[in-house]
Enzyme design. Structure first.
Site, PDB file in Angstrom:
ATOM      1  N   CYS A   1       0.862  -1.183   0.000  1.00 28.21           N
ATOM      2  CA  CYS A   1       0.000   0.000   0.000  1.00 28.21           C
ATOM      3  C   CYS A   1       0.897   1.231   0.000  1.00 28.21           C
ATOM      4  CB  CYS A   1      -0.989  -0.019   1.164  1.00 28.21           C
ATOM      5  SG  CYS A   1      -0.290   0.174   2.814  1.00 28.21           S
TER       6      CYS A   1
ATOM      7  N   ASN B   1       2.268   1.532   4.455  1.00 28.57           N
ATOM      8  CA  ASN B   1       2.443   0.297   5.204  1.00 28.57           C
ATOM      9  C   ASN B   1       2.063   0.443   6.679  1.00 28.57           C
ATOM     10  OD1 ASN B   1       5.031  -2.041   6.100  1.00 28.57           O
ATOM     11  ND2 ASN B   1       3.063  -2.545   5.245  1.00 28.57           N
TER      12      ASN B   1
ATOM     13  N   CYS C   1      -1.707   0.858   7.277  1.00 29.26           N
ATOM     14  CA  CYS C   1      -3.148   0.569   7.338  1.00 29.26           C
ATOM     15  C   CYS C   1      -3.511  -0.692   6.547  1.00 29.26           C
ATOM     16  CB  CYS C   1      -3.977   1.734   6.801  1.00 29.26           C
ATOM     17  SG  CYS C   1      -3.871   3.268   7.728  1.00 29.26           S
ATOM     18  N   ARG C   2      -3.661  -0.529   5.243  1.00 28.85           N
ATOM     19  CA  ARG C   2      -4.225  -1.594   4.410  1.00 28.85           C
ATOM     20  C   ARG C   2      -3.335  -2.822   4.285  1.00 28.85           C
ATOM     21  NH1 ARG C   2      -5.191   1.925  -0.754  1.00 28.85           N
ATOM     22  NH2 ARG C   2      -3.260   2.801   0.050  1.00 28.85           N
ATOM     23  N   SER C   3      -2.095  -2.638   3.852  1.00 33.05           N
ATOM     24  CA  SER C   3      -1.255  -3.830   3.640  1.00 33.05           C
ATOM     25  C   SER C   3      -0.909  -4.545   4.945  1.00 33.05           C
ATOM     26  CB  SER C   3      -0.013  -3.514   2.810  1.00 33.05           C
ATOM     27  OG  SER C   3       0.836  -2.585   3.432  1.00 33.05           O
TER      28      SER C   3
END
Length: 169
Positions: free
Chosen positions: A23, A26, A28-30
């Site tokens: 993401c 690095n 939140c999402r990933s």
């Protein structure tokens, strides 16, 4: 566009697989996808054969834990979010991992675009293949819940695909 039924690219090392999740920062999402996918692989008995890592295309959060809201969302759902430390994507990862999954089209472009081994994370989403995982960073807690829902169902599909590819333990 791919789907969960599509065969994943062959492993570079027979019997082993490596997945990199990418993401922007690095935090939140990933890392959420990393924690969930690792948990699913553990439950499926594949943790000793499949490596999962995550990174960001930007380096401003390197060494930091994940966003507190992301960690709280994962913890509330029963996951361990404590081990994550942000790292930056390196171009060498394209040759080191069997599959690189970007969270959105901008991240995909930042890692060099789609190829046999590089695609969007949600290309493997069984509900809405080809979509992006929205960045919840500037929003409220509900954005992190939305990301978790996408990540969990896609991690289930990836785990099932890896079981087909590598065989059940």
């Amino acid at each position: 566009m791919t789907t969960a039924e599509t065969v994943l690219p062959a492993p570079r090392t027979p019997g082993r697989y490596s997945v990199a999740l990418v993401c922007l920062g690095n935090i939140c999402r990933s890392p959420m996808a990393d924690v969930v996918l690792a948990a699913r692989l553990e439950e499926a008995g594949l943790a000793d054969r499949v490596r999962v890592v995550s990174s960001g295309t930007g380096g401003w959060h390197v060494g930091n834990p994940m966003d507190e809201r992301a960690a709280a969302t994962l913890t509330a759902a029963g996951y361990d979010a404590t081990r994550h430390r942000a790292q930056q994507f390196a171009p060498t990862w394209l040759d080191e991992h069997d599959l690189v999954l970007a969270m959105d089209r901008s991240n995909l472009a930042d890692v060099g675009g789609a190829s046999e081994r590089v695609m969007l994370f949600r290309d493997l989403d069984p509900v809405a293949p080809g979509g992006e995982v929205p960045d919840p960073y500037y929003g409220g807690d509900d954005g992190f819940e939305e990301v978790l829902d996408m990540v969990e169902r896609t991690a289930d599909a990836i785990t099932a695909a890896l079981q087909r590819l590598l065989g059940r333990p």
